[in-house]
Design a protein around this motif. Structure first.
Motif, short mmCIF file in Angstrom:
data_model
loop_
_atom_site.label_atom_id
_atom_site.label_comp_id
_atom_site.label_asym_id
_atom_site.label_seq_id
_atom_site.Cartn_x
_atom_site.Cartn_y
_atom_site.Cartn_z
N ARG A 89 55.98 -36.74 29.39
CA ARG A 89 55.87 -35.35 29.84
C ARG A 89 55.22 -34.48 28.77
NH1 ARG A 89 55.98 -33.43 34.74
NH2 ARG A 89 58.10 -34.08 35.28
N MET A 120 50.75 -31.06 35.89
CA MET A 120 52.16 -30.97 36.27
C MET A 120 52.30 -30.34 37.65
SD MET A 120 54.14 -29.62 32.87
CE MET A 120 54.11 -30.50 31.32
N TRP A 162 61.04 -27.93 35.22
CA TRP A 162 61.98 -28.85 34.55
C TRP A 162 61.67 -28.94 33.05
CZ3 TRP A 162 64.33 -28.67 38.87
CH2 TRP A 162 65.50 -29.40 39.09
N THR A 163 60.39 -28.88 32.69
CA THR A 163 60.01 -28.91 31.28
C THR A 163 60.46 -27.63 30.59
OG1 THR A 163 58.09 -30.27 31.84
CG2 THR A 163 58.08 -29.21 29.69
N GLN A 196 51.53 -34.80 28.79
CA GLN A 196 50.88 -34.46 30.05
C GLN A 196 50.33 -33.04 29.98
OE1 GLN A 196 53.56 -34.65 33.36
NE2 GLN A 196 51.98 -34.37 34.91
N GLY A 249 57.77 -29.87 38.05
CA GLY A 249 57.73 -30.51 36.74
C GLY A 249 57.61 -29.49 35.62
N PRO A 255 62.19 -32.85 27.55
CA PRO A 255 61.00 -33.52 28.08
C PRO A 255 60.76 -34.88 27.43
CG PRO A 255 60.53 -31.22 27.63
CD PRO A 255 61.90 -31.48 27.09
N SER A 256 60.42 -35.85 28.25
CA SER A 256 60.11 -37.19 27.76
C SER A 256 58.78 -37.18 27.02
CB SER A 256 60.06 -38.18 28.92
OG SER A 256 58.98 -37.86 29.79
N ARG A 258 50.78 -45.32 30.91
CA ARG A 258 49.98 -44.37 31.67
C ARG A 258 48.66 -45.02 32.07
NH1 ARG A 258 49.55 -38.85 32.19
NH2 ARG A 258 51.06 -38.43 30.55
#
Length: 380
Positions: A103, A111, A118-119, A106, A115, A99-100, A299
């Motif tokens: 992310r 999400m 994917w996390t 967040q 998302g 995760p970036s 953001r």
């Protein structure tokens, strides 16, 4: 842009949806557009038509052993190549990267289901290796006739899990993954009675007796086997080397000097400065993420802005740009470990930005790690 081959799909849309229907979204990689569903309907109709014609014109044929064998070969190899490709993408973590920073910062409620999935997948390297090697192992088994059934049964398990994840996390590869599951079932289908006898009826099961080519001359056998293993060696070599190259390019990212999460505390500017669109953009920034591989993410309240950046740590210069904006160059200074100043001039107007840094390791997801022993559950 439509092609002649799209005409049946357009007709199907007018038939099933509405008379004046026209395709707004053409296939773009996900495989779950309206076009794709209409395309599957066309293929079903076309397949039924061919089956009826074939059955009528060739109704005296007693069996299709040869056709079945070579069809199975094509399907086995196609499924194997696909599974190994997806497996390697998990082994080198290009499909599910870690995760970036944006992310991590967040909230779960913001999400999308995809998302979140994917996390979940991207966090664990070990789980990626497990699922990736499972897919690769299925693919390798499918390449050989002796292990075809084992490969198909394992593939059913693997692809069923993928289909369920795509369905219940709204991941837009539902059609494609469903085709992989059906293909796995089709490959195992000739052995269905043997499987029922063994697993359900507790009966003895004889060895499989499916037709396969027999070469009477030695040189034909050598050529046949040689071509097969040459293909396998070439495919596995290109897949492994490609995975290593993808790992080098996309996974082992460099960490920039300003790496971290920053909250925008204040933005000050010349009186006329905020009339400049590039400067006015700062007013709406809430947080800035300097992520790996020199990517900068800003953001705002309702969206995220992505930029490429370059940092000169000697001159303390930050340059960022995107396809929508001109490049912006600013001087930075770090008066304390948790504070960052950005100063610069944009089109002659001065700007000063104060940011407060948050250490990414403050997230429990980053710092918790793995523990064999847990005296109490750490569920936060």
């Amino acid at each position: 842009m439509s092609f002649p081959s799209d005409t049946p799909v357009i007709w199907m849309g007018k038939l099933l949806i509405k008379r004046d229907y026209h395709i707004e979204y053409w296939p773009g990689g996900s495989g779950d557009t309206t076009y794709n569903y209409l395309q599957v309907c066309c293929l079903i109709v076309w397949s039924l038509f061919i089956t009826i014609i074939w059955s009528l014109t060739d109704r005296n044929r007693k069996s299709y052993d040869r056709l079945c064998y070579w069809t199975m070969v094509i399907f086995r190899y196609g499924l194997a190549v696909t599974l190994i490709g997806y497996g390697m993408a998990k082994v080198v973590k290009t499909q599910f990267p870690f995760p970036s920073l944006a992310r991590l910062d967040q909230t779960i409620g913001d999400m999308s289901p995809m998302g979140l999935a994917w996390t979940y997948m991207g966090y664990s390297t070990g789980y990626n290796l497990f699922t990736g090697f499972a897919e690769c192992f299925c693919g390798v088994l499918l390449f050989f006739q002796r292990t075809r059934l084992l490969g198909a049964l394992m593939s059913i398990t693997v692809t069923l899990n993928i289909v369920m994840m795509n369905l219940y996390y709204d991941i837009p590869v539902k059609l494609f993954s469903a085709h992989l599951l059906l293909l796995s079932c089709f490959i195992a289908w000739p052995d269905l009675q043997r499987l029922i006898n063994f697993f359900v009826l507790n009966k003895p099961v004889p060895a499989a007796s499916h037709w396969r080519p027999v070469f009477k001359t030695k040189w034909k056998r050598i050529i046949f086997v040689g071509l097969k293993y040459a293909f396998l060696a070439f495919y596995l070599y290109t897949t492994i080397t490609g995975g290593i190259e993808m790992d080098r390019m996309y996974v082992r990212k460099t960490t920039p000097p300003l790496y971290g999460i920053y909250e925008v505390k204040s933005v000050t500017c010349d009186t006329a400065g905020f009339s400049n669109s590039l400067i006015n953009n700062f007013k709406f920034w809430q947080k800035v993420y300097f992520d790996k591989d020199y990517q900068m993410v800003a953001r705002k309240k309702d969206d995220m802005q992505y930029y490429d950046m370059k940092i000169d740590s000697t001159k303390h210069l930050l340059t960022y740009w995107s396809s929508q904006t001109d490049s912006v160059m600013m001087h930075y200074s770090i008066p304390s470990t948790d504070t960052l100043y950005l100063n610069g001039k944009i089109n002659g107007d001065s700007i000063h930005v104060v940011l407060k840094r948050k250490d990414p390791n403050d997230f429990a997801l980053m710092s918790r790690g793995f523990h064999w022993i847990n005296e109490y559950p750490y569920n936060r």
